[in-house]
Design a protein around this motif. Sequence first.
Motif: not given
Length: 291
Positions: A91-108
């Motif tokens: 998470h500390d390297f790349f947080c999918i929560y904080r970058h949700q708008k960019e990658i939309a990976a969380n939840g998909i």
Amino acid sequence: MLSQSVYTLANQQNGNLAFKLFEFDNNSYFDHMQRNNYFTLILITSGEGHAKVDLCDYAFKENTLFAFYPYQPFMLYSPKPLMGISIQFHHDFFCIYRHQKEIAANGILFNNIYEQPFIHLNESCKSNILNLIQGITSELKSEGFRKDEVLVSYLKILLVMATRIKLDQQSVQNEGERNAKQQFIIQSLKNAIENNFRIKHSASDYADMLNQTPTSLARITKNHFNKTLSDLITERIIIEAKRELYLTDKTIKEIAYELGYEDEYYFSRVFKIKTDISPQVYRNTIGFNKG
């Protein structure tokens, strides 16, 4: 194909694993239950078998890309050797929560309780993914300026590509559903859970909302998701709890209350049953980011 190598990047502040890429040519890496405190991508380039994920069992074959989120229990077993590549990141390297708008990976791609935790790659998609992995490998070998930023850029592209593929495959699957009424019930159930999981925790609540008998809805849920309705509801609650534990400084009592639990100790027991660790240990090991 990549050479047989392992490449790692450590967190300079605490020395823990930040990013890792390795190739495997046997079953020993994932033939036992995993509960890792980082995200895991596994590309199977040769071989087939079964994946045990949470409480479900899935058959898989070569050209399958798995995506597992932190502390999600999984293992891969096969009668013959499996070959492939794995990428792991904290998470500390790349947080999918904080970058949700960019990658939309969380939840998909990750934290998707409604779909299987993998995608199938055709030759074109596989080639694109392997090219990105080769770029990541080259960067890990280098001593270039801001290596971490370049790796994050590659990782973002890889996650976006994988998310696109999963969305396309979900769309095809939905179009192939023969029973339009059942598909409507499934979508209505997803919407009901997303809108009410913080306050409604029982399967009977959702049966009432959808005007279904508990037995009928239980059967539809089990056939479609390979999970019980209670499991779906609890998994959705746990995913939200994890997000709150990582992104906020709310106390566990506050998080429990916002998720519909008057008793924080009962909430902690539910969390531990699903993740094998307590909410506090999850926060400590994932790494609460106050930034």
